[in-house]
Write an enzyme that holds these catalytic residues in place. Sequence first.
Site, PDB file in Angstrom:
ATOM      1  N   LYS A  66      29.043  44.889  35.354  1.00 20.92           N
ATOM      2  CA  LYS A  66      29.448  44.570  36.725  1.00 20.92           C
ATOM      3  C   LYS A  66      30.084  45.806  37.367  1.00 20.92           C
ATOM      4  O   LYS A  66      31.227  46.154  37.073  1.00 20.92           O
ATOM      5  CB  LYS A  66      30.470  43.422  36.744  1.00 20.92           C
ATOM      6  CG  LYS A  66      30.693  42.898  38.170  1.00 20.92           C
ATOM      7  CD  LYS A  66      31.988  42.165  38.342  1.00 20.92           C
ATOM      8  CE  LYS A  66      33.167  43.051  38.588  1.00 20.92           C
ATOM      9  NZ  LYS A  66      33.103  43.886  39.800  1.00 20.92           N
ATOM     10  N   CYS A  94      41.869  58.797  37.474  1.00 19.56           N
ATOM     11  CA  CYS A  94      42.891  58.347  36.516  1.00 19.56           C
ATOM     12  C   CYS A  94      43.576  59.525  35.843  1.00 19.56           C
ATOM     13  O   CYS A  94      44.606  59.363  35.215  1.00 19.56           O
ATOM     14  CB  CYS A  94      42.277  57.432  35.480  1.00 19.56           C
ATOM     15  SG  CYS A  94      41.151  58.321  34.422  1.00 19.56           S
TER      16      CYS A  94
END
Length: 510
Positions: free
Chosen positions: A177, A285
Amino acid sequence: MNTEYIKIKNHINGKWLDETNGQYEPLKNPSTGAVIGEVPLSSVQTSQAAVLAAAEAFPAWSATPLPKRMNYIFDMQQAMKDNLEMLAQAIAIDQAKHIAEARGEVGRVIEILQMACSIPAMIQGETVQGIANNINGRIIKAPLGVFCGVAPFNFPALVFGWFIPFAIGSGNTFVYKPSTESPLFMQKMMQLLVDIGLPDGVVNIVHGDRETVEAWYEDDNVAGVCLVGSTPTAKAIAEGCGRGGKKTMLLGGAKNFLVAMEDAPMDLMIENILMSGYGSAGQRCLAVSNIAVVPEIYDEFVERLLAASKDITIGDAMNPDVFMGPVISAKAKERIENYIEIGQNEGATLALDGRNPSVAEGNKNGYFIGPTVFTDVTPCMQIAREEIFGPVLNVMKVGCINGALRMIKNHEMGNGAVIFTQNSYYTEKFINEADVGMVGVNVGICAPHPYLPFGGIKGSLVGNNKVQGKSAVDFFTQNKVATVRVVDPKENNAAPVASSNAAVRSCVAS
Ligand code: NAD
């Protein structure tokens, strides 16, 4: 640029499908704010249908000889090399990652695929001969079944590379997804997987949000779920998967420190901070966020950082002449602007305000924030503790390396931290003591090479499983242990069998 309306589709069991529940979300170009297409919000039923397709594909795929599975990974890599520009443009369009960085992201996945091609070396089991008379023990690294993966908006290609080649190369099948904010890369990549002839159902794509993911927690066909996303999402998935008894690999959010010592190579450090703090508009990140500087170089550093930050050019992600594109959405822009206000209110000095930067006429409705620098920041301020995920740098004064290490230790997150120094004592101390998962020395972004594991600690990793390297193969396989008694049908085995049984009992008891 391609101006065609983009209709994102699910891909289940080899077919491109519209979402039958009819729910779609608009897909926007963050560089202009324009609606460029739509992305399905798949129902629980659609999500489960994708899992079923993957489960049905599993027996044949896991029985496919390893060299043949590896050929698909080689072909996947070649397809990415042949289509690098098309894939990079897909990332630059909906995620609005600057086109040069988007090319870099696709290039990194090509390197990851090189690593995945060594799965045959990493998946080999072990045998212990003679654990008792005529008995051998053996570890087989076996696939588990269907894995599901959830991606963040900011690395649509990289996260595909972290999950899918390792999962399917190890013999599992996959349901993926993407983020609703950056689904276009996977639409293009899935077509390449179809073109190389990957069997139907081995990789399936469902678009959607949390409901699409929640459908997997109690599904008996799902062996495990992986996520790269924010820490609250990682915890929510851990909770659901814990209830359903699923394996997890969950990489969460970050807040990364850069420590500038008195002997830091200043030019190199400034150049790396610009790449790390403002690349991808700070939406990485491993982006540097908190910069701890010793007093000896504090004033010079602030002056140099501000001058360099003011020179950063901003504009459309497809414009090769600008340095920085927009942030992902109007909501993200508002959140970052809100943090800038919070920083001012809690007493930090807003030395450079990136709000409302000037951009070209065609980008007036895009989601732009320019380089922003706070000075006089202290570690307990909200802007120093929370993930802002935008081009905002916090500069703080720190007395010495011990003070910097304390700040890092006390921070809730533990993804990456870097130090700039030429001193080997500082270097070794920092590597040993910085309380994070990934450490860097004289580099802005301490992203490990694909041969090595990638992941943080503390709030940046929920659980203990990391992506990349051998640890990825370990995650996507189970250590199945076989205890094998060798019986010679031509001999009388009565005595050896009895003594072997005793040995087996003692193994079991221990
Ligand atoms: P997010 O957590 O909002 O969403 C990530 C994915 O999870 C999306 O696909 C989303 O649809 C899905 N999701 C959201 N809420 C969910 C829920 N309750 N249950 C199940 N699924 C849910 O993150 P984002 O804004 O897309 O990405 C940015 C975040 O990702 C930042 O926190 C960043 O630090 C982190 N990130 C971490 C790494 C890493 O290596 N640690 C790498 C990239 C991004």
